[in-house]
Design an enzyme around this catalytic site. Structure first.
Site, PDB file in Angstrom:
ATOM      1  N   TYR A   1      -1.526  11.484   1.603  1.00 51.87           N
ATOM      2  CA  TYR A   1      -2.365  11.669   0.420  1.00 51.87           C
ATOM      3  C   TYR A   1      -2.356  13.126  -0.033  1.00 51.87           C
ATOM      4  O   TYR A   1      -2.326  13.408  -1.238  1.00 51.87           O
ATOM      5  CB  TYR A   1      -3.800  11.241   0.733  1.00 51.87           C
TER       6      TYR A   1
ATOM      7  N   HIS B   1      -6.923  -6.542  -0.893  1.00 53.47           N
ATOM      8  CA  HIS B   1      -5.868  -5.538  -0.758  1.00 53.47           C
ATOM      9  C   HIS B   1      -4.907  -5.915   0.362  1.00 53.47           C
ATOM     10  O   HIS B   1      -3.713  -5.627   0.284  1.00 53.47           O
ATOM     11  CB  HIS B   1      -6.507  -4.176  -0.466  1.00 53.47           C
TER      12      HIS B   1
ATOM     13  N   ASP C   1       0.853  -1.180   0.000  1.00 52.91           N
ATOM     14  CA  ASP C   1       0.000   0.000   0.000  1.00 52.91           C
ATOM     15  C   ASP C   1       0.898   1.243   0.000  1.00 52.91           C
ATOM     16  O   ASP C   1       1.758   1.377  -0.859  1.00 52.91           O
ATOM     17  CB  ASP C   1      -0.946  -0.067   1.206  1.00 52.91           C
TER      18      ASP C   1
END
Length: 297
Positions: free
Chosen positions: A213, A278, A106
């Site tokens: 982010y 994921h 990730d």
């Protein structure tokens, strides 16, 4: 946070930031650095650390900056890719090594890609789990409406304070849904979920995690503007031998991100796990451990 296991805890100052990490294996063995993702911490590698140590590696799994017991510098600019990559390069050097095998999942995978791109001298072998090469991600956002739709949360995270408020409500109760997002019912125990919630509930942790982010969005916007004006993009090639492990049941990332990578990564091997989500190293720990040990050896 006390978590019993075949590892030791320590702290180290790198790139101006204090990082907490766990370590297993012999000090003189080849170094493997494990980089976790969002919203995790070093504990996401709990099934891989002993397996890699038993296979003859020195394993170091840090809490990345902003997470769990590591320092949480203020401001979005503290989470630019330059800083995150600097943490990895500094960690390897402060541990007394010139090179390391770098493994990331990730967000840790994104940082692992960037470390191999920007510091090829640091990365001996690269393994990435469910994190796209930046070139492939840009390509799919441009041509794949499905991937664009899946990426909505990254835009939501650009908002001030609201994402922190929602994710942090009731001691990060949203993380109680982790078992439902995995394909293996044994991927996350109640104890695992409690530890993730405790780590994410620490003061400043969620804001720091979301600033990854925000910093990336601003960096990418600047890169696109420079390319529009100058017509050039930064080199994104990876020289290190690379393994890409991919759980196909990933709601946020499409399988097309694993295709046509030779343009950037000439020496790449892609292994897809059709039944994994994921959280691939938690859904299929034995398969992931086997693949990592074989590749890193």
């Amino acid at each position: 946070m006390a978590t019993d296991g075949p590892w030791t805890h320590d702290q180290i100052l790198v790139n101006g930031v204090r990082l907490h990490y766990v370590e297993a294996g012999e000090k003189d063995a080849p170094l493997v650095v494990l980089l976790h993702g969002f919203p995790e911490f070093w504990y996401s590698w709990r099934a891989q650390i002993p397996a890699l140590a038993d296979a003859g590696f020195r394993v170091v799994a840090p809490d990345m900056r902003g997470y769990n017991e590591s320092e949480k510098p203020h401001g979005v600019s503290s989470y630019r890719s330059e800083e995150l990559v600097g943490d990895v390069a500094g960690l390897v050097r402060e541990l007394g090594e010139e090179q390391a095998h770098v493994v990331g999942h990730d967000w840790g995978g994104i940082v692992a890609w960037q470390t191999a791109i920007r510091h090829p001298e640091i990365v001996d072998r690269l393994a990435v789990l469910n994190a796209p090469h930046p070139g492939a991600y840009r390509r799919e956002l441009q041509r794949n409406t499905d991937q664009l739709r899946r990426s909505w949360y990254a835009l939501f995270f650009q908002l001030p304070w609201l994402p922190e408020r929602l994710l942090g409500a009731r001691n990060c109760a949203v993380l109680a849904d982790l078992p439902d997002s995995a394909t293996n019912p044994e991927a996350f125990t109640e104890t695992d979920v409690r530890r993730y919630r405790e780590a994410a509930s620490q003061p400043g942790a969620l804001r720091s995690a979301l600033n990854y982010y925000r910093a990336a969005f601003r960096e990418n916007l600047r890169t696109e503007l420079r390319a529009l004006v100058g017509g050039e993009r930064p080199d994104q090639s990876v020289r290190a031998p690379t393994l890409l492990l991919w759980g196909e049941q990933d709601p946020a990332l499409c399988v097309e991100l694993t295709e046509e990578l030779a343009k950037w990564v000439p020496d790449v091997r892609v292994e897809r796990l059709p039944d994994a989500s994921h959280w691939v190293q938690n859904d299929a720990p034995d398969r992931v451990n086997e693949a990592l040990v074989e590749f890193l050896r």
